[in-house]
Design an enzyme around this catalytic site. Structure first.
Site, PDB file in Angstrom:
ATOM      1  N   GLY A   1     -52.097  27.812  -7.917  1.00  0.00           N
ATOM      2  CA  GLY A   1     -53.018  27.449  -8.913  1.00  0.00           C
ATOM      3  C   GLY A   1     -53.561  26.267  -8.758  1.00  0.00           C
ATOM      4  O   GLY A   1     -52.869  25.057  -8.129  1.00  0.00           O
ATOM      5  N   ASN A   2     -54.732  25.820  -8.983  1.00  0.00           N
ATOM      6  CA  ASN A   2     -55.296  24.603  -8.917  1.00  0.00           C
ATOM      7  C   ASN A   2     -56.402  24.420 -10.048  1.00  0.00           C
ATOM      8  O   ASN A   2     -57.147  25.603 -10.563  1.00  0.00           O
ATOM      9  CB  ASN A   2     -55.725  24.069  -7.610  1.00  0.00           C
ATOM     10  CG  ASN A   2     -56.486  25.317  -7.022  1.00  0.00           C
ATOM     11  OD1 ASN A   2     -57.528  25.730  -7.285  1.00  0.00           O
ATOM     12  ND2 ASN A   2     -55.839  25.848  -6.116  1.00  0.00           N
TER      13      ASN A   2
ATOM     14  N   SER B   1     -55.842  22.264  -1.463  1.00  0.00           N
ATOM     15  CA  SER B   1     -56.431  22.955  -0.479  1.00  0.00           C
ATOM     16  C   SER B   1     -57.497  23.887  -0.532  1.00  0.00           C
ATOM     17  O   SER B   1     -58.298  24.226   0.137  1.00  0.00           O
ATOM     18  CB  SER B   1     -55.384  23.747   0.618  1.00  0.00           C
ATOM     19  OG  SER B   1     -54.826  24.879  -0.100  1.00  0.00           O
ATOM     20  N   GLU B   2     -57.820  24.054  -1.912  1.00  0.00           N
ATOM     21  CA  GLU B   2     -58.688  25.028  -2.373  1.00  0.00           C
ATOM     22  C   GLU B   2     -59.992  24.250  -2.725  1.00  0.00           C
ATOM     23  O   GLU B   2     -61.170  24.697  -3.317  1.00  0.00           O
ATOM     24  CB  GLU B   2     -58.340  25.912  -3.805  1.00  0.00           C
ATOM     25  CG  GLU B   2     -57.090  26.513  -3.423  1.00  0.00           C
ATOM     26  CD  GLU B   2     -57.604  28.067  -3.117  1.00  0.00           C
ATOM     27  OE1 GLU B   2     -58.626  28.458  -2.729  1.00  0.00           O
ATOM     28  OE2 GLU B   2     -56.890  28.966  -3.155  1.00  0.00           O
TER      29      GLU B   2
ATOM     30  N   HIS C   1     -58.103  28.010 -11.341  1.00  0.00           N
ATOM     31  CA  HIS C   1     -57.498  29.176 -10.324  1.00  0.00           C
ATOM     32  C   HIS C   1     -56.070  29.421 -10.550  1.00  0.00           C
ATOM     33  O   HIS C   1     -55.211  28.496 -10.689  1.00  0.00           O
ATOM     34  CB  HIS C   1     -57.858  28.540  -8.903  1.00  0.00           C
ATOM     35  CG  HIS C   1     -56.956  29.798  -7.710  1.00  0.00           C
ATOM     36  ND1 HIS C   1     -57.209  30.874  -7.847  1.00  0.00           N
ATOM     37  CD2 HIS C   1     -56.365  29.232  -6.739  1.00  0.00           C
ATOM     38  CE1 HIS C   1     -56.776  31.260  -6.682  1.00  0.00           C
ATOM     39  NE2 HIS C   1     -55.937  30.601  -6.210  1.00  0.00           N
TER      40      HIS C   1
ATOM     41  N   HIS D   1     -52.656  32.791 -10.805  1.00  0.00           N
ATOM     42  CA  HIS D   1     -52.209  34.049 -10.001  1.00  0.00           C
ATOM     43  C   HIS D   1     -51.700  34.808 -11.168  1.00  0.00           C
ATOM     44  O   HIS D   1     -50.625  35.131 -11.111  1.00  0.00           O
ATOM     45  CB  HIS D   1     -51.069  33.355  -8.963  1.00  0.00           C
ATOM     46  CG  HIS D   1     -51.797  32.558  -8.124  1.00  0.00           C
ATOM     47  ND1 HIS D   1     -50.953  31.934  -7.147  1.00  0.00           N
ATOM     48  CD2 HIS D   1     -53.051  32.393  -7.581  1.00  0.00           C
ATOM     49  CE1 HIS D   1     -51.554  31.005  -6.403  1.00  0.00           C
ATOM     50  NE2 HIS D   1     -52.891  31.337  -6.489  1.00  0.00           N
TER      51      HIS D   1
ATOM     52  N   HIS E   1     -54.077  37.969  -4.526  1.00  0.00           N
ATOM     53  CA  HIS E   1     -54.150  36.663  -4.666  1.00  0.00           C
ATOM     54  C   HIS E   1     -54.229  36.114  -5.820  1.00  0.00           C
ATOM     55  O   HIS E   1     -53.193  35.494  -6.515  1.00  0.00           O
ATOM     56  CB  HIS E   1     -55.335  36.085  -3.613  1.00  0.00           C
ATOM     57  CG  HIS E   1     -55.195  34.411  -3.721  1.00  0.00           C
ATOM     58  ND1 HIS E   1     -54.181  33.713  -3.049  1.00  0.00           N
ATOM     59  CD2 HIS E   1     -56.155  33.656  -4.053  1.00  0.00           C
ATOM     60  CE1 HIS E   1     -54.524  32.490  -3.095  1.00  0.00           C
ATOM     61  NE2 HIS E   1     -55.783  32.238  -3.598  1.00  0.00           N
TER      62      HIS E   1
END
Length: 213
Positions: free
Chosen positions: A30-31, A76-77, A96, A98, A157
């Site tokens: 997550g981010n 990284s997203e 973001h 999951h 994802h």
């Protein structure tokens, strides 16, 4: 650092704590990010940090081209977040996560229909796209999915949710996962009522008008 940036950093830290404690992502998943369009920068969670340990000072500040202005290594997203902000100038925040029940259910081919008033009002329409490794294909799928919805589920994802602020974007994910759990439990006991088009219209008329009023 001005007062606004300080507040946004605190909100990002709180949201990632909620994502983790609510079981919507693992400690490494997550981010989230938020954009300040007036000053042309984005605040985003860092890469590789336990989500329970994301502090305001851990947040990374980048410009709209992704260059780090303050902090360590961004998620990284980041490339996905920047592409979404450029395609959706009406939103200010992205979360973001999951959510396991929702992602597992949809990835298996079962898409939950509206079963709660919150789902009708907050989700409206869930965009679903096939999994793609991070890159141009994945970005295109996310951007296209978010053209017709405020939340998109990437199979196998997770989900990307957008909003005017972080709490709105987070709430959509929480509402989606809650509905998925209800549908799953309902299936075990014979099924669960799904709202008709007439019921959906009535919910929107009453709940949205009441909220706007």
């Amino acid at each position: 650092m001005d007062v606004r940036e300080k507040r946004l950093r605190e909100e990002l830290s709180e949201i990632m704590n909620r994502v983790y404690t609510k079981g919507l992502a693992s400690s490494v998943g997550g981010n989230s990010s938020i954009i300040c369009r007036e000053d042309s920068y984005v605040l985003i969670t860092p890469s590789g940090l336990d989500k329970m340990n994301v502090l305001p000072e851990s947040i990374v500040k980048v410009n709209l081209d992704g260059k780090v202005l303050d902090g360590g290594v961004p998620s990284s997203e980041l490339i996905n977040h920047l592409a979404i902000y450029k395609s959706r100038e009406d939103i200010n925040a992205i979360v973001h996560a999951h959510p396991p029940t929702a992602v597992g259910m949809v990835s298996a081919g079962f898409v939950p229909k509206p079963v709660t008033p919150e789902y009708v009002v907050m989700i409206k329409k869930l965009s679903i796209v096939d999994f793609a490794v991070p890159g141009e294909e994945s970005i295109n799928k996310l951007v296209n999915g978010l053209k017709e919805s405020d939340i998109v589920l990437l199979k196998n994802h997770g989900v990307f949710s957008v909003g005017q602020n972080l709490f709105e974007a987070f709430a959509r994910i929480e509402v989606l996962e809650e509905a998925a759990k209800m549908v799953f439990a309902g299936k075990l006991f014979g099924g669960m009522h799904e709202f008709s088009e007439e019921e959906i219209k009535e919910i929107i008329d009453k709940y949205v008008r009441k909220k706007e009023g």
